[in-house]
Design an enzyme around this catalytic site. Structure first.
Site, mmCIF file in Angstrom:
data_model
loop_
_atom_site.group_PDB
_atom_site.id
_atom_site.type_symbol
_atom_site.label_atom_id
_atom_site.label_comp_id
_atom_site.label_asym_id
_atom_site.label_seq_id
_atom_site.Cartn_x
_atom_site.Cartn_y
_atom_site.Cartn_z
ATOM 1 N N ARG A 11 0.861 -1.199 0.000
ATOM 2 C CA ARG A 11 0.000 0.000 0.000
ATOM 3 C C ARG A 11 0.888 1.237 0.000
ATOM 4 O O ARG A 11 2.123 1.137 0.091
ATOM 5 C CB ARG A 11 -0.967 0.008 1.191
ATOM 6 C CG ARG A 11 -0.302 0.045 2.550
ATOM 7 C CD ARG A 11 -1.352 -0.098 3.671
ATOM 8 N NE ARG A 11 -0.731 -0.325 4.964
ATOM 9 C CZ ARG A 11 -0.473 0.625 5.863
ATOM 10 N NH1 ARG A 11 -0.819 1.869 5.622
ATOM 11 N NH2 ARG A 11 0.093 0.336 7.021
ATOM 12 N N GLY A 12 0.265 2.402 -0.117
ATOM 13 C CA GLY A 12 0.986 3.669 -0.002
ATOM 14 C C GLY A 12 2.055 3.842 -1.066
ATOM 15 O O GLY A 12 1.897 3.436 -2.226
ATOM 16 N N ASP A 52 8.690 -8.981 7.203
ATOM 17 C CA ASP A 52 8.469 -8.045 8.301
ATOM 18 C C ASP A 52 9.845 -7.493 8.651
ATOM 19 O O ASP A 52 10.696 -8.220 9.176
ATOM 20 C CB ASP A 52 7.849 -8.775 9.501
ATOM 21 C CG ASP A 52 7.592 -7.837 10.676
ATOM 22 O OD1 ASP A 52 8.248 -6.778 10.758
ATOM 23 O OD2 ASP A 52 6.746 -8.174 11.519
ATOM 24 N N ASN A 77 11.539 0.864 1.804
ATOM 25 C CA ASN A 77 10.419 1.812 1.876
ATOM 26 C C ASN A 77 9.578 1.637 3.139
ATOM 27 O O ASN A 77 9.033 2.611 3.649
ATOM 28 C CB ASN A 77 9.524 1.618 0.638
ATOM 29 C CG ASN A 77 8.175 2.274 0.797
ATOM 30 O OD1 ASN A 77 8.051 3.490 0.732
ATOM 31 N ND2 ASN A 77 7.145 1.458 1.054
ATOM 32 N N TYR A 149 9.962 9.785 15.336
ATOM 33 C CA TYR A 149 10.045 9.633 13.874
ATOM 34 C C TYR A 149 11.248 10.397 13.333
ATOM 35 O O TYR A 149 12.001 9.885 12.510
ATOM 36 C CB TYR A 149 8.753 10.134 13.241
ATOM 37 C CG TYR A 149 8.673 9.930 11.744
ATOM 38 C CD1 TYR A 149 8.362 8.690 11.208
ATOM 39 C CD2 TYR A 149 8.906 10.995 10.859
ATOM 40 C CE1 TYR A 149 8.281 8.501 9.833
ATOM 41 C CE2 TYR A 149 8.825 10.816 9.490
ATOM 42 C CZ TYR A 149 8.507 9.567 8.976
ATOM 43 O OH TYR A 149 8.432 9.387 7.614
ATOM 44 N N LYS A 153 14.552 8.734 11.297
ATOM 45 C CA LYS A 153 14.955 9.068 9.922
ATOM 46 C C LYS A 153 16.322 9.760 9.907
ATOM 47 O O LYS A 153 17.094 9.562 8.966
ATOM 48 C CB LYS A 153 13.887 9.946 9.259
ATOM 49 C CG LYS A 153 12.551 9.212 9.007
ATOM 50 C CD LYS A 153 12.679 8.028 8.055
ATOM 51 C CE LYS A 153 11.307 7.509 7.616
ATOM 52 N NZ LYS A 153 11.375 6.362 6.688
HETATM 53 N N1 LIG Z 1 3.524 9.743 3.232
HETATM 54 C C1 LIG Z 1 4.369 10.722 3.495
HETATM 55 O O1 LIG Z 1 4.002 11.917 3.472
HETATM 56 C C2 LIG Z 1 5.816 10.415 3.792
HETATM 57 C C3 LIG Z 1 6.696 11.497 3.956
HETATM 58 C C4 LIG Z 1 8.036 11.247 4.204
HETATM 59 C C5 LIG Z 1 8.486 9.943 4.276
HETATM 60 N N2 LIG Z 1 7.622 8.900 4.128
HETATM 61 C C6 LIG Z 1 8.168 7.540 4.197
HETATM 62 O O2 LIG Z 1 7.763 6.814 3.060
HETATM 63 C C7 LIG Z 1 7.681 5.416 3.374
HETATM 64 C C8 LIG Z 1 6.317 4.884 2.960
HETATM 65 O O3 LIG Z 1 5.329 5.623 3.674
HETATM 66 P P1 LIG Z 1 3.774 5.606 3.274
HETATM 67 O O4 LIG Z 1 3.318 7.006 3.329
HETATM 68 O O5 LIG Z 1 3.559 4.789 2.063
HETATM 69 O O6 LIG Z 1 3.196 4.844 4.573
HETATM 70 P P2 LIG Z 1 1.946 3.871 4.715
HETATM 71 O O7 LIG Z 1 0.909 4.217 3.734
HETATM 72 O O8 LIG Z 1 1.622 3.877 6.166
HETATM 73 O O9 LIG Z 1 2.559 2.423 4.298
HETATM 74 C C9 LIG Z 1 3.580 1.888 5.080
HETATM 75 C C10 LIG Z 1 4.043 0.583 4.480
HETATM 76 O O10 LIG Z 1 5.098 0.068 5.309
HETATM 77 C C11 LIG Z 1 4.746 -1.259 5.689
HETATM 78 N N3 LIG Z 1 5.296 -1.632 6.985
HETATM 79 C C12 LIG Z 1 5.103 -1.048 8.195
HETATM 80 N N4 LIG Z 1 5.762 -1.728 9.140
HETATM 81 C C13 LIG Z 1 6.378 -2.771 8.530
HETATM 82 C C14 LIG Z 1 7.209 -3.826 8.966
HETATM 83 N N5 LIG Z 1 7.536 -3.990 10.256
HETATM 84 N N6 LIG Z 1 7.661 -4.714 8.051
HETATM 85 C C15 LIG Z 1 7.332 -4.583 6.750
HETATM 86 N N7 LIG Z 1 6.538 -3.613 6.268
HETATM 87 C C16 LIG Z 1 6.077 -2.711 7.154
HETATM 88 C C17 LIG Z 1 3.226 -1.277 5.705
HETATM 89 O O11 LIG Z 1 2.768 -2.625 5.683
HETATM 90 P P3 LIG Z 1 1.376 -3.059 6.422
HETATM 91 O O12 LIG Z 1 0.287 -2.764 5.436
HETATM 92 O O13 LIG Z 1 1.570 -4.503 6.698
HETATM 93 O O14 LIG Z 1 1.260 -2.222 7.661
HETATM 94 C C18 LIG Z 1 2.950 -0.486 4.438
HETATM 95 O O15 LIG Z 1 3.122 -1.295 3.301
HETATM 96 C C19 LIG Z 1 7.959 5.308 4.875
HETATM 97 O O16 LIG Z 1 9.308 4.972 5.087
HETATM 98 C C20 LIG Z 1 7.689 6.715 5.370
HETATM 99 O O17 LIG Z 1 8.390 7.015 6.567
HETATM 100 C C21 LIG Z 1 6.292 9.109 3.886
#
Ligand SMILES: NC(=O)c1ccc[n+]([C@@H]2O[C@H](COP(=O)([O-])OP(=O)(O)OC[C@H]3O[C@@H](n4cnc5c(N)ncnc54)[C@H](OP(=O)(O)O)[C@@H]3O)[C@@H](O)[C@H]2O)c1
Length: 227
Positions: A11-12, A52, A77, A149, A153
């Site tokens: 997702r995401g 995981d 990611n 957080y 990072k």
């Molecule tokens: N969205 C933003 O604005 C933003 C901004 C800066 C940085 N980021 C970074 O971008 C990356 C992706 O974020 P996102 O926005 O796509 O977040 P998200 O929608 O919450 O998706 C997070 C993803 O990480 C997986 N995940 C969480 N814990 C895990 C674990 N222990 N092992 C394996 N997979 C795990 C989740 O799997 P499950 O479905 O199983 O939970 C999901 O696929 C992250 O590193 C985040 O810190 C995001």
């Protein structure tokens, strides 16, 4: 053909990058904690593997399953943003340990487990998705909140800057990329960027990375961010 492995691809942003990579003809290996319920990913990926990133055994098992296959681009990611450790006045220790385990240790151990596969490839790219919230320069200007957080990072950024030098002799280029503030489950509905735009730009940026970029902190458009 370019092989990309993306963690947290169900997702995401992970799923968004997987979709763009598949549309560009890459061989996509997406990982998910629950591959069986990752319908969107199963529809577009060449392989969906269980991972995981908070579990050392799970990371080792993935490396075993993949064997010697070359991985051109690893994208660390998977990430979490637990708000229970945002503020030192109301600070949950377990949440802090969890965010460090997933956002910092997970990418380090995944890179360690798969660096042989990356070294065996043509592109040899080790990418981690970080955040501008990991910038100490920005935090020092007085930006508030998000202790856990931000620390996770910033530590990921430091790990990458160091690993970049440790792996360069194997021809591996290691870069951290901030995706922008994006409308995902993590980013929330207020975020100005849509996942499709961010992830397409991240793929464009990754395609332009060369060995000269080793150790850099970039945003999704390829611009340099302050440490
Ligand atoms: N969205 C933003 O604005 C933003 C901004 C800066 C940085 N980021 C970074 O971008 C990356 C992706 O974020 P996102 O926005 O796509 O977040 P998200 O929608 O919450 O998706 C997070 C993803 O990480 C997986 N995940 C969480 N814990 C895990 C674990 N222990 N092992 C394996 N997979 C795990 C989740 O799997 P499950 O479905 O199983 O939970 C999901 O696929 C992250 O590193 C985040 O810190 C995001």
């Amino acid at each position: 053909m370019t092989t990309i492995l993306i963690t947290g691809a169900n997702r995401g942003l992970g799923l968004g990058m997987a979709k763009h990579a598949a549309a560009r003809g890459y061989t996509v290996i997406g990982t998910a904690r629950n591959p069986g319920s990752a319908e969107g990913l199963n529809a577009i990926a060449s392989r969906v593997e269980k991972l995981d990133t908070s579990d050392h055994g799970s990371i080792d098992a993935l490396a075993q399953t993949l064997g010697d296959i070359p991985i051109d681009i690893l994208v660390n990611n998977a990430g979490i943003f637990p708000h229970e450790c945002d503020d030192i006045n109301d600070f949950d220790t377990e949440a802090f340990e969890r965010v460090m385990r997933v956002n910092t240790l997970g990418p380090i151990l995944t890179t360690r487990a798969l660096m042989g596969n990356i070294a065996r490839s043509v592109r040899k790219l080790n990418i981690s998705i970080t955040s501008n919230l990991g910038s100490i320069t920005d935090a020092a200007k007085g930006e508030m909140g998000f202790v856990g957080y931000r620390a996770s990072k910033a530590a990921l950024n430091m790990a990458n800057a160091t690993i970049a030098h440790q792996l360069k002799d194997r021809g591996i280029t290691s870069v951290v990329i901030h995706p922008g503030w994006v409308q995902t489950d993590m980013g929330g509905p207020q975020a100005p960027l849509m996942p499709d735009e961010s992830t397409g730009s991240i793929l464009d940026t990754i395609e332009k990375i060369t060995a000269k970029d080793n150790g850099r902190f970039l945003d999704y458009k390829g611009d340099t961010l302050p440490w």
